[in-house]
Design a protein around this motif. Structure first.
Motif, mmCIF file in Angstrom:
data_model
loop_
_atom_site.group_PDB
_atom_site.id
_atom_site.type_symbol
_atom_site.label_atom_id
_atom_site.label_comp_id
_atom_site.label_asym_id
_atom_site.label_seq_id
_atom_site.Cartn_x
_atom_site.Cartn_y
_atom_site.Cartn_z
ATOM 1 N N ALA A 339 58.325 -59.103 91.239
ATOM 2 C CA ALA A 339 59.202 -58.683 92.331
ATOM 3 C C ALA A 339 60.086 -57.533 91.880
ATOM 4 C CB ALA A 339 60.073 -59.862 92.773
ATOM 5 N N LYS A 341 63.172 -54.782 93.662
ATOM 6 C CA LYS A 341 63.937 -54.471 94.861
ATOM 7 C C LYS A 341 64.671 -53.149 94.698
ATOM 8 C CE LYS A 341 68.281 -56.932 93.866
ATOM 9 N NZ LYS A 341 69.268 -57.902 94.418
ATOM 10 N N ASN A 397 55.885 -58.419 94.573
ATOM 11 C CA ASN A 397 56.404 -59.649 95.178
ATOM 12 C C ASN A 397 55.523 -60.154 96.314
ATOM 13 O OD1 ASN A 397 58.275 -61.756 95.321
ATOM 14 N ND2 ASN A 397 59.496 -60.721 96.874
ATOM 15 N N PHE A 401 57.582 -65.149 95.873
ATOM 16 C CA PHE A 401 58.318 -66.073 95.016
ATOM 17 C C PHE A 401 59.828 -65.861 95.141
ATOM 18 C CE2 PHE A 401 60.153 -67.349 90.923
ATOM 19 C CZ PHE A 401 59.720 -68.660 90.855
ATOM 20 N N PHE A 402 60.237 -64.577 95.181
ATOM 21 C CA PHE A 402 61.647 -64.265 95.400
ATOM 22 C C PHE A 402 61.835 -64.082 96.905
ATOM 23 C CE2 PHE A 402 61.058 -63.283 90.999
ATOM 24 C CZ PHE A 402 62.274 -63.554 90.387
ATOM 25 N N GLU A 403 62.238 -65.136 97.569
ATOM 26 C CA GLU A 403 62.271 -65.119 99.024
ATOM 27 C C GLU A 403 63.273 -64.128 99.585
ATOM 28 O OE1 GLU A 403 62.884 -69.048 100.376
ATOM 29 O OE2 GLU A 403 60.974 -69.826 99.605
ATOM 30 N N THR A 404 64.352 -63.858 98.839
ATOM 31 C CA THR A 404 65.374 -62.933 99.336
ATOM 32 C C THR A 404 65.026 -61.480 99.039
ATOM 33 O OG1 THR A 404 66.642 -63.173 97.277
ATOM 34 C CG2 THR A 404 67.176 -64.676 99.112
ATOM 35 N N TRP A 405 63.945 -61.262 98.286
ATOM 36 C CA TRP A 405 63.517 -59.893 97.986
ATOM 37 C C TRP A 405 62.323 -59.578 98.876
ATOM 38 C CZ3 TRP A 405 63.768 -58.431 92.103
ATOM 39 C CH2 TRP A 405 65.029 -58.732 91.616
#
Length: 478
Positions: A339, A341, A397, A401-405
Motif C-alpha cells: 500500500a 498513499k 494496495n 489490506f489498508f482499508e483507509t488507504w
C-alpha cells in the motif's frame, strides 16, 4: 607538420576531414590492422583505436582485456591520454546472479602484478595497502580503479551498476582525486563531462527499480564527488538514502555546467539536497521508490508531494524537461503490491514557467481516488507543451489490506472526463500545449482498458481541442 614518407601513400595526402570520415567507418579491428601498415598510418589511427574503450563482460566469457591494455598504457603513457571514453558493462545470464557475477576474479600475471602494485604505491593514497591486496586477489574493483587512475583525459565514464556496488577502491579513488586534487599522484578527472553508474537504459520507458531486482542503490560516497567536477554536464546513478545528508567536503559543489541528471531510488528529502546545488539544471529524470522490506524514517510508503515540490523548487527557474517514474514493487513472496498513499500537493508546479516537457504518474497529480471534480490545470505547469501521464502505482494496495488507504481507482472513462474538463478551456491555462500521451501498462490485469468506443472518443476530443492525444502501451520489465 608534414608526415614522414607522405609521398609513399597518396591516401595520406587527403585532408584531415576526409581521413576522419574514412576512419569513422572502420571497426576497431580494422583500425588496428591499418595501423600496422606503417608509422604514418599508425599515428593517424591511434586516436581512433584508443579514444573510446567500450567493453561488455558476458557471463561464461573471459573478462575484457583490461590487463593487457593496462600493460600497454603503462609502458606508453601517451596512449592513456588518448582515452576519452570508457564504458564497462556486464551481461550476466540472470539478474539475480549479478552479485555472484561481479565477484569473479581477473587473473593478473606475476610480472604485471608487480608493476601494478608499484604504481599504486607511488600514488601515495592512504588506502594503497588495501588496493594492492585487492589487486593481488584479482578483484575487478581494484583493477578498474587502477585503469581509471591512468586516464587523465577522460570525458565520458560509464560503469555497470553491479561493479559499482562493489566499488570500495573506485569510491575512494574518486574522492581522493576529485575532492583532494593535487594531494596524490592521481588524475583529477577535471575533463569529465558525463558519468553513468546507472543500471537503466535511456529509452524513457518506466523501469523496475533496483531492489525489485535483488539490488540496492549506490553509496552516496561514490556519487556525491561527481558534483564537484567543474565540467560535468550529465550524471546518471541510483543513489542510497541517508538520515543525515552530507557533502564530502566542507565546501558545497558548484556544478554550473550540469544540465542533465537521472537519479533513481533516492527519496524526496535527499533529492532536494542534491538539487539545491544544480543552479543550471534543465533535464531531470527521477525514480521515486518504496521498498516494503526497508524499515527506516526515509523509505516510507508515503509519496510526500509537498516534499517533492520543495525539492523541485530548487530548479524551477531552469528546468525544461521533467520525468518522474514511481516504483513500489512486490517483495519476496508477496502476492499483493504494498500500500502507498499520497500526501500534500504539487500545486506549486503551476509556477514552473520554464517546464516544457513533463512525464509523471497520474496519481501524483490527482491522487488514487477517482475524483473527476479534480482539475489537471490546477497542478500542470502553465507553459507545458508535451505531457505524458502514466498509470504507475496502479496496482498498489489492490488487496485492500489498508482499508483507509485508497486503491488506484482511475478508469479509462473517468480519465477521459478529467481530460475533457481541462481541454475544453486549455488555452486559458496551458496555452502552449501540443500533445498529451496516456501511458498505460498492458498487463492482463488491464484487459479491456480503452475499448474502441473510448479510443474513438479520445480521438474526437483531441480533434475538437486541437491537441494531439495518444495512447501508449508499455510492458514492465519484471
Amino acid at each position: 607538420m608534414p608526415l614522414e614518407h607522405q609521398g609513399s601513400c597518396g591516401f595520406l595526402r587527403c585532408p584531415a576531414e576526409i581521413l576522419d570520415l574514412v576512419f569513422d567507418l572502420l571497426s576497431t579491428a580494422e583500425l588496428r590492422a591499418l595501423g600496422l601498415v606503417n608509422k604514418d598510418l599508425c599515428a593517424l589511427v591511434e586516436p581512433y583505436v584508443y579514444s573510446k574503450i567500450d567493453w561488455t563482460w558476458r557471463e561464461n566469457h573471459a573478462p575484457p582485456p583490461i590487463t593487457p591494455l593496462l600493460r600497454t598504457i603503462i609502458s606508453k603513457p601517451q596512449l592513456a591520454a588518448r582515452i576519452t571514453s570508457f564504458r564497462f558493462q556486464s551481461n550476466p545470464a540472470c539478474c539475480w546472479e549479478w552479485n555472484k557475477f561481479a565477484a569473479q576474479k581477473i587473473s593478473i600475471p606475476v610480472a604485471e602484478l608487480h608493476e601494478f602494485i608499484a604504481f599504486v604505491q607511488r600514488t601515495g593514497v592512504p588506502y594503497r595497502d588495501l588496493w594492492t591486496e585487492q589487486l593481488s586477489n584479482g578483484d575487478s574493483d581494484a583493477l578498474l580503479a587502477l585503469f581509471l587512475a591512468h586516464l587523465s583525459n577522460l570525458r565520458y565514464l560509464s560503469l555497470d551498476y553491479i561493479f559499482c556496488r562493489q566499488s570500495r577502491i573506485i569510491q575512494m579513488l574518486l574522492q581522493s582525486a576529485i575532492c583532494n586534487p593535487g594531494m596524490y599522484k592521481l588524475p583529477d578527472f577535471q575533463h569529465l563531462r558525463a558519468v553513468s553508474f546507472h543500471p537503466y537504459d535511456d529509452s524513457g520507458a518506466p523501469y523496475t527499480a533496483l531492489r525489485s531486482r535483488g539490488q540496492s542503490p549506490l553509496s552516496q560516497s561514490l556519487v556525491l564527488p561527481l558534483f564537484y567536477l567543474p565540467k560535468i554536464q550529465r550524471i546518471s546513478a541510483a543513489v542510497e538514502n541517508t538520515d543525515t545528508f552530507a557533502w564530502p567536503t566542507d565546501c558545497l559543489p558548484d556544478p554550473s555546467k550540469l544540465t542533465s541528471i537521472y537519479l533513481a531510488d533516492i527519496r524526496e528529502a535527499n533529492l532536494g539536497s542534491l538539487l539545491s546545488v544544480t543552479r543550471n539544471l534543465r533535464s531531470l529524470r527521477w525514480t521515486w521508490y518504496y521498498d516494503a522490506g526497508v524499515h527506516d524514517a526515509i523509505v516510507v510508503p508515503i509519496v510526500n508531494l509537498d516534499g517533492i515540490a520543495a525539492a523541485l523548487s530548487h530548479v524551477r527557474d531552469t528546468l525544461t524537461d521533467l520525468t518522474i517514474f514511481a516504483e513500489a514493487p512486490l517483495g519476496g513472496g508477496d502476492q499483493f503490491y504494498p500500500a502507498v498513499k499520497m500526501e500534500g500537493s504539487l500545486r506549486t508546479m503551476v509556477e514552473f514557467d520554464k517546464l516544457k516537457r513533463l512525464q509523471i504518474p497520474l496519481a501524483f497529480l490527482v491522487g488514487f481516488a477517482q475524483d473527476t471534480t479534480k482539475r489537471l490545470h490546477d497542478v500542470l505547469p502553465r507553459n507545458i507543451e508535451y505531457l505524458s501521464l502514466t498509470d504507475e502505482l496502479g496496482l498498489q494496495n489492490n488487496d485492500g489490506f489498508f482499508e483507509t488507504w485508497p486503491m488506484y481507482e482511475w478508469q479509462d472513462f473517468a480519465l477521459l472526463i478529467l481530460l475533457r474538463t481541462w481541454l475544453k478551456d486549455w488555452r486559458t491555462y496551458t496555452p502552449h500545449l501540443r500533445s498529451v500521451s496516456l501511458v498505460y501498462d498492458e498487463l492482463d490485469t488491464y484487459q479491456g482498458e480503452w475499448p474502441p468506443e473510448l479510443r474513438h472518443q479520445l480521438t474526437d476530443l483531441g480533434t475538437q481541442a486541437g491537441v494531439q492525444l495518444d495512447l501508449v502501451e508499455w510492458r514492465r520489465a519484471w
